[in-house]
Design a protein around this motif. Structure first.
Motif, mmCIF file in Angstrom:
data_model
loop_
_atom_site.group_PDB
_atom_site.id
_atom_site.type_symbol
_atom_site.label_atom_id
_atom_site.label_comp_id
_atom_site.label_asym_id
_atom_site.label_seq_id
_atom_site.Cartn_x
_atom_site.Cartn_y
_atom_site.Cartn_z
ATOM 1 N N LEU A 82 0.851 -1.181 0.000
ATOM 2 C CA LEU A 82 0.000 0.000 0.000
ATOM 3 C C LEU A 82 0.892 1.238 0.000
ATOM 4 N N VAL A 83 0.495 2.232 -0.742
ATOM 5 C CA VAL A 83 1.282 3.455 -0.843
ATOM 6 C C VAL A 83 0.410 4.614 -0.409
ATOM 7 N N TYR A 84 0.916 5.421 0.532
ATOM 8 C CA TYR A 84 0.167 6.599 0.974
ATOM 9 C C TYR A 84 0.229 7.660 -0.114
ATOM 10 N N ARG A 85 -0.902 8.292 -0.359
ATOM 11 C CA ARG A 85 -0.936 9.431 -1.266
ATOM 12 C C ARG A 85 -1.914 10.443 -0.714
ATOM 13 N N GLN A 86 -1.754 11.670 -1.117
ATOM 14 C CA GLN A 86 -2.643 12.726 -0.660
ATOM 15 C C GLN A 86 -4.060 12.457 -1.177
ATOM 16 N N PRO A 87 -5.076 12.723 -0.343
ATOM 17 C CA PRO A 87 -6.456 12.570 -0.815
ATOM 18 C C PRO A 87 -6.737 13.520 -1.983
ATOM 19 N N SER A 136 -10.582 -5.317 -11.547
ATOM 20 C CA SER A 136 -10.163 -6.037 -10.352
ATOM 21 C C SER A 136 -10.442 -5.193 -9.116
ATOM 22 N N GLU A 137 -10.756 -5.866 -8.016
ATOM 23 C CA GLU A 137 -11.062 -5.147 -6.784
ATOM 24 C C GLU A 137 -9.880 -4.308 -6.326
ATOM 25 N N SER A 138 -8.671 -4.837 -6.450
ATOM 26 C CA SER A 138 -7.516 -4.075 -5.973
ATOM 27 C C SER A 138 -7.326 -2.798 -6.788
ATOM 28 N N ASP A 139 -7.556 -2.841 -8.105
ATOM 29 C CA ASP A 139 -7.456 -1.628 -8.924
ATOM 30 C C ASP A 139 -8.540 -0.624 -8.533
ATOM 31 N N LEU A 140 -9.730 -1.124 -8.285
ATOM 32 C CA LEU A 140 -10.840 -0.259 -7.900
ATOM 33 C C LEU A 140 -10.551 0.412 -6.556
ATOM 34 N N ILE A 141 -10.046 -0.358 -5.601
ATOM 35 C CA ILE A 141 -9.729 0.191 -4.286
ATOM 36 C C ILE A 141 -8.615 1.230 -4.401
ATOM 37 N N ARG A 142 -7.593 0.930 -5.177
ATOM 38 C CA ARG A 142 -6.471 1.861 -5.336
ATOM 39 C C ARG A 142 -6.882 3.177 -5.981
ATOM 40 N N SER A 143 -7.940 3.171 -6.771
ATOM 41 C CA SER A 143 -8.357 4.394 -7.458
ATOM 42 C C SER A 143 -9.237 5.292 -6.585
ATOM 43 N N HIS A 144 -9.427 4.924 -5.325
ATOM 44 C CA HIS A 144 -10.236 5.711 -4.400
ATOM 45 C C HIS A 144 -9.417 6.102 -3.177
ATOM 46 N N ASP A 145 -9.899 7.085 -2.440
ATOM 47 C CA ASP A 145 -9.214 7.541 -1.236
ATOM 48 C C ASP A 145 -9.555 6.691 -0.022
ATOM 49 N N ALA A 146 -10.768 6.152 0.013
ATOM 50 C CA ALA A 146 -11.197 5.390 1.182
ATOM 51 C C ALA A 146 -12.205 4.320 0.773
ATOM 52 N N LEU A 147 -12.090 3.166 1.408
ATOM 53 C CA LEU A 147 -13.038 2.072 1.232
ATOM 54 C C LEU A 147 -14.023 2.143 2.394
ATOM 55 N N VAL A 148 -15.309 2.221 2.074
ATOM 56 C CA VAL A 148 -16.363 2.321 3.093
ATOM 57 C C VAL A 148 -16.949 0.930 3.280
#
Length: 119
Positions: free
Chosen positions: A15-20, A91-103
């Motif tokens: 996981l890589v931190y990035r600015q929101p 893919s779920e991982s690509d979808l998650i990575r393209s967002h700031d937060a998973l709800v």
């Protein structure tokens, strides 16, 4: 809070931190049922004061419930938008990575009807 190296991996990738981003991008990923808390997620977004976007990815098991939450989403303030993807084709991982937060506001599945499974 710092994550250890073994905690900072999703689907085998670090996981890589990035600015929101602006708007902040939230992802709801899962079955669209009352138990999963989509209605509550949308109700909470009514109180957000900064630009936000919710992506909803998942299949609805009940057409009436889907209509209900879509109608509720139409009442969101102008600075909050929603995209309805249906079943996630990427893919779920690509979808998650393209967002700031998973709800993931799923309600507890522990209750009287599930006691036999928890013995």
């Amino acid at each position: 809070m710092r994550l250890s190296p073994e905690q900072s991996v999703y689907a085998g990738e670090p996981l890589v931190y990035r600015q929101p981003t602006v708007p902040t991008r939230f992802l709801f990923l899962g079955r669209l049922t009352p138990l999963k808390g989509l209605r509550e997620t949308i109700e909470i977004l009514r109180h957000v004061t900064s630009p936000a976007h919710l992506t909803v990815a998942g299949n609805a098991e009940d057409g009436a419930y889907l209509r209900d939450v879509k109608q509720l989403a139409e009442l969101l303030p102008a600075h909050v938008s929603v995209t309805w993807l249906g079943h996630a084709s990427s893919s779920e991982s690509d979808l998650i990575r393209s967002h700031d937060a998973l709800v993931s506001p799923t309600r507890s599945m522990i209750g009287p009807s599930s006691r036999s499974a928890v013995t």
